[in-house]
Design a protein around this motif. Structure first.
Motif, PDB file in Angstrom:
ATOM      1  N   MET A   1       0.823  -1.211   0.000  1.00  0.00           N
ATOM      2  CA  MET A   1       0.000   0.000   0.000  1.00  0.00           C
ATOM      3  C   MET A   1       0.850   1.252   0.000  1.00  0.00           C
ATOM      4  SD  MET A   1      -2.663   1.568   2.661  1.00  0.00           S
ATOM      5  CE  MET A   1      -1.492   2.879   3.001  1.00  0.00           C
ATOM      6  N   LYS A   2       0.867   1.918  -1.119  1.00  0.00           N
ATOM      7  CA  LYS A   2       1.679   3.135  -1.221  1.00  0.00           C
ATOM      8  C   LYS A   2       0.792   4.364  -1.101  1.00  0.00           C
ATOM      9  CE  LYS A   2       1.262   2.580  -6.149  1.00  0.00           C
ATOM     10  NZ  LYS A   2       1.854   2.517  -7.476  1.00  0.00           N
TER      11      LYS A   2
ATOM     12  N   GLU B 112      -9.844   8.507 -11.501  1.00  0.00           N
ATOM     13  CA  GLU B 112      -8.557   9.108 -11.152  1.00  0.00           C
ATOM     14  C   GLU B 112      -8.748  10.502 -10.576  1.00  0.00           C
ATOM     15  OE1 GLU B 112      -6.036   8.784 -14.550  1.00  0.00           O
ATOM     16  OE2 GLU B 112      -5.506   6.711 -14.038  1.00  0.00           O
ATOM     17  N   LEU B 113      -9.682  11.205 -11.165  1.00  0.00           N
ATOM     18  CA  LEU B 113      -9.953  12.559 -10.677  1.00  0.00           C
ATOM     19  C   LEU B 113     -10.374  12.516  -9.213  1.00  0.00           C
ATOM     20  CD1 LEU B 113     -10.056  15.413 -11.802  1.00  0.00           C
ATOM     21  CD2 LEU B 113     -12.506  15.124 -12.094  1.00  0.00           C
ATOM     22  N   LEU B 114     -11.336  11.688  -8.931  1.00  0.00           N
ATOM     23  CA  LEU B 114     -11.863  11.638  -7.565  1.00  0.00           C
ATOM     24  C   LEU B 114     -10.855  11.048  -6.586  1.00  0.00           C
ATOM     25  CD1 LEU B 114     -15.557  10.495  -8.071  1.00  0.00           C
ATOM     26  CD2 LEU B 114     -14.663  12.789  -7.737  1.00  0.00           C
ATOM     27  N   ALA B 115     -10.014  10.178  -7.101  1.00  0.00           N
ATOM     28  CA  ALA B 115      -9.072   9.499  -6.203  1.00  0.00           C
ATOM     29  C   ALA B 115      -8.037  10.471  -5.636  1.00  0.00           C
ATOM     30  CB  ALA B 115      -8.372   8.368  -6.945  1.00  0.00           C
ATOM     31  N   ASN B 116      -7.889  11.620  -6.250  1.00  0.00           N
ATOM     32  CA  ASN B 116      -6.870  12.561  -5.782  1.00  0.00           C
ATOM     33  C   ASN B 116      -7.344  13.408  -4.611  1.00  0.00           C
ATOM     34  OD1 ASN B 116      -5.021  11.727  -7.758  1.00  0.00           O
ATOM     35  ND2 ASN B 116      -6.081  12.986  -9.267  1.00  0.00           N
ATOM     36  N   GLY B 117      -7.936  12.765  -3.668  1.00  0.00           N
ATOM     37  CA  GLY B 117      -8.269  13.467  -2.439  1.00  0.00           C
ATOM     38  C   GLY B 117      -9.724  13.834  -2.275  1.00  0.00           C
ATOM     39  N   SER B 118     -10.513  13.714  -3.340  1.00  0.00           N
ATOM     40  CA  SER B 118     -11.892  14.184  -3.246  1.00  0.00           C
ATOM     41  C   SER B 118     -12.806  13.265  -2.450  1.00  0.00           C
ATOM     42  CB  SER B 118     -12.491  14.370  -4.640  1.00  0.00           C
ATOM     43  OG  SER B 118     -11.724  15.304  -5.366  1.00  0.00           O
ATOM     44  N   GLU B 141      -4.932   0.493  -9.075  1.00  0.00           N
ATOM     45  CA  GLU B 141      -4.225   1.664  -8.576  1.00  0.00           C
ATOM     46  C   GLU B 141      -4.879   2.221  -7.324  1.00  0.00           C
ATOM     47  OE1 GLU B 141      -3.548   5.078 -11.136  1.00  0.00           O
ATOM     48  OE2 GLU B 141      -2.536   3.730 -12.520  1.00  0.00           O
ATOM     49  N   GLU B 144      -4.501  -0.112  -4.365  1.00  0.00           N
ATOM     50  CA  GLU B 144      -3.115  -0.117  -3.891  1.00  0.00           C
ATOM     51  C   GLU B 144      -2.781   1.112  -3.063  1.00  0.00           C
ATOM     52  OE1 GLU B 144      -0.539  -0.788  -7.172  1.00  0.00           O
ATOM     53  OE2 GLU B 144      -1.008  -2.928  -7.245  1.00  0.00           O
ATOM     54  N   GLN B 145      -3.468   2.197  -3.365  1.00  0.00           N
ATOM     55  CA  GLN B 145      -3.270   3.390  -2.546  1.00  0.00           C
ATOM     56  C   GLN B 145      -3.985   3.278  -1.204  1.00  0.00           C
ATOM     57  OE1 GLN B 145      -4.353   7.111  -4.451  1.00  0.00           O
ATOM     58  NE2 GLN B 145      -3.465   6.280  -6.315  1.00  0.00           N
ATOM     59  N   GLY B 146      -4.705   2.184  -1.060  1.00  0.00           N
ATOM     60  CA  GLY B 146      -5.397   1.998   0.206  1.00  0.00           C
ATOM     61  C   GLY B 146      -6.768   2.650   0.247  1.00  0.00           C
ATOM     62  N   ARG B 316      -9.989   2.168   8.483  1.00  0.00           N
ATOM     63  CA  ARG B 316      -8.719   2.692   8.014  1.00  0.00           C
ATOM     64  C   ARG B 316      -8.338   3.934   8.808  1.00  0.00           C
ATOM     65  NH1 ARG B 316      -5.611   4.496   3.057  1.00  0.00           N
ATOM     66  NH2 ARG B 316      -6.960   6.216   2.454  1.00  0.00           N
TER      67      ARG B 316
END
Lengths: 350, 350
Positions: A1-2, B112-118, B141, B144-146, B316
């Motif tokens: 997990m990165k 991808e857009l939403l995954a960046n913190g939204s 992806e 893997e980012q958790g 988490r």
DNA sequence: TTGTACGCGTTATCAT
DNA sequence: ATGATAACGCGTACAA
């Protein structure tokens, strides 16, 4: 997990400062080609993506728009939502939806929640309860803060903001007139019991059309049903005790249920009773007989509302002058199917 | 137009430090009753509300969940969405929706857009294109980012995450079996042309039921239609060239259209041909004849998906151990209406 | 009891 | 060409 890579991470790895990284990634002229390439390559390799939240905080804009609708299962709102989402997405905005479920409280709570920085503007249709109490303080608060707001379909004069509507009165009048022109003489109205603006306007149109044709409005021919009614007793009694040859229904479901009942009671549709509904949803298209209906152009409304909102949002951001508010009227369309056979329209109404 | 009040504003007005204000508003014991009251009164008076974005940045959690669905006009997804929104809202989460429109690219971009913190986590159903290409890197992806992910309905084995599904194979099998038990002998299948997991599984169930009854699967009785087909030629030809006394349809629209066509061709439903569909939408309820159908329990799926997601999100956040992934099977229900009259089920399947 | 300082991730301004 | 600093709004450990 990165975990997500940040500018700071890159700076540390490459032994440069954070601001150098920031500039390099925006291809700033200030940075040497060497370092830019190095940094950009690294960022690409490890798939760096800036953090939306941090950018929102910095820019004071979220690129989110808040949509508050009473209901999503009603097909009309679904299509409007689709229009909003489509246009907004195209312009790089995301859509946060809240469903008020026709409740005033939920409308207020959700609105206040989103207004605290989560969105750049609102698109909404008022809940039934809100229209009933005529309490619009939550809207006023939002607009006073300068947050752009676009109201659609279920609107109010009490709030100065952009609006997107159809001309419900004209639509009700035209549909009724077309029924009369096709030879129907006793046109009933199936409408909602409550305080819905749109239903009221459609009823006005209905009345005007009858009067224009020199006919009396017979209150006995108006059936007011609960918004989400499930039992059929009221309507069955109505059918048995009255004579009419056509029905205008303020929504699709009333029409479908009405037709079903009519058929069950041995009437032929459209020969004995013609039906016209509102909302061109899947029900209208696929019912048997298929429903002649007023297409509310939900998707078009949604797109237009999103367009108006985003324009206001960006104007505000660019500190453009707050142009005046507009009310856009989306032209409706009568879609003729099997449940009511109409002739050509004799005249166009405005 | 009054811009939003911040802690800093209050601090300045009241001539105290920002942190004093912050603490006072959280009723901290550290602050004297006097100042607390003064500050709280001021905050109430001017209607202070903390900025969500700042809190998100600080806490690294947004209280937003991202929902990516192929389509919102399909009633099934609408109901799932409703379930998600309902549960999430109750738990203080907002929902950001993106519609992939069955497109792989739009699914990837939005994700991808939403995954960046939204957002704090995703709930999604795979687009048709994604299932076709079997390319799940964007999902990988994210996990893997958790970032927690819950897949529903259209899922894949390729990704380890929580899932909510119905047992499509069993549902297809049971529906077919019930048709056979009610005396039907030649059961046709109307399914999609494409690569939808769920359709494939329902077909497997259909085949197994026939085999279990000692019947041959006749490929001639399987009609594969484009997902959003509009013309009726293919199905009309099918009707004219084959004999069958029942049809299992993998969705509601196929069933409604099929019935309509059957009736048009002079067949009686259910006497000559019985129909069973999937998805208990408004179409099923309001069509004539009303549709016997497999209720996919959309709202229940949505609620359960939201519950699973939020639990993972909070685990988490609390640094609980990443409990194993679960696949929840929502029990379906065969709703008997007019289009197929079934007897009591003879045995329960698993 | 109150205030200072720092960090969340980013960008813009100003030094070096 | 690069880096330090401040700021967006908030919360908190620590200092006073």
């Amino acid at each position: 997990m990165k975990p997500k890579l940040t500018l700071k991470d890159i700076a540390r790895e490459l032994d440069v400062s954070i601001s150098t990284v920031s500039k390099a990634l925006k291809n700033s002229e200030e940075i040497s080609t060497d370092t830019k390439e190095k940094i950009q390559a690294f960022a690409r390799l490890y798939n760096y993506k800036p953090n939306n939240i941090a950018i929102s905080l910095k820019n004071k804009r979220t690129k989110n728009i808040g949509v508050i609708i009473p209901d999503i299962v009603h097909h009309f709102f679904t299509t409007v939502f689709r229009g909003i989402e489509k246009y907004a997405n195209q312009r790089g905005y995301n859509v946060i939806v809240c469903i008020s479920d026709e409740s005033f409280d939920r409308e207020v709570i959700n609105m206040e929640l989103l207004a605290n920085g989560s969105i750049d503007g609102f698109i909404m249709a008022l809940s039934a309860e809100t229209q009933k109490r005529q309490d619009f303080n939550h809207l006023r608060e939002v607009t006073e803060q300068g947050i752009p707001l676009v109201l659609f379909d279920r609107v109010t004069d009490q709030i100065a903001c952009d609006k997107v509507i159809i001309d419900d009165e004209a639509a009700g009048r035209d549909a009724t007139r077309r029924l009369l022109e096709s030879g129907r003489r006793r046109v009933a109205l199936f409408t909602t019991q409550s305080y819905l603006n749109v239903s009221a306007k459609r009823e006005v149109g209905y009345r005007k059309a009858l009067e224009a044709a020199g006919l009396q409005v017979d209150p006995e021919l108006i059936l007011r049903l609960p918004y989400q009614y499930e039992e059929e007793q009221a309507s069955e009694a109505f059918f048995k005790s009255r004579k009419f040859d056509a029905v205008l229904c303020v929504n699709e479901i009333f029409a479908i249920r009405g037709m079903r009942l009519a058929i069950k009671l041995g009437l032929r549709v459209p020969e004995d009773v013609a039906f016209i509904g509102f909302t061109d949803g899947i029900l209208s298209r696929y019912s048997t007989p298929s429903l002649t209906t007023v297409d509310q152009r939900g998707e078009a409304m949604g797109e237009r509302a999103a367009e108006m909102l985003i324009q206001k949002v960006e104007d505000r951001f660019d500190e453009a002058d707050p142009t005046q508010f507009r009310t856009e009227v989306i032209p409706v369309q009568l879609i003729e199917r099997e449940s009511a056979v109409l002739g050509k329209p004799t005249k166009a109404d405005g």
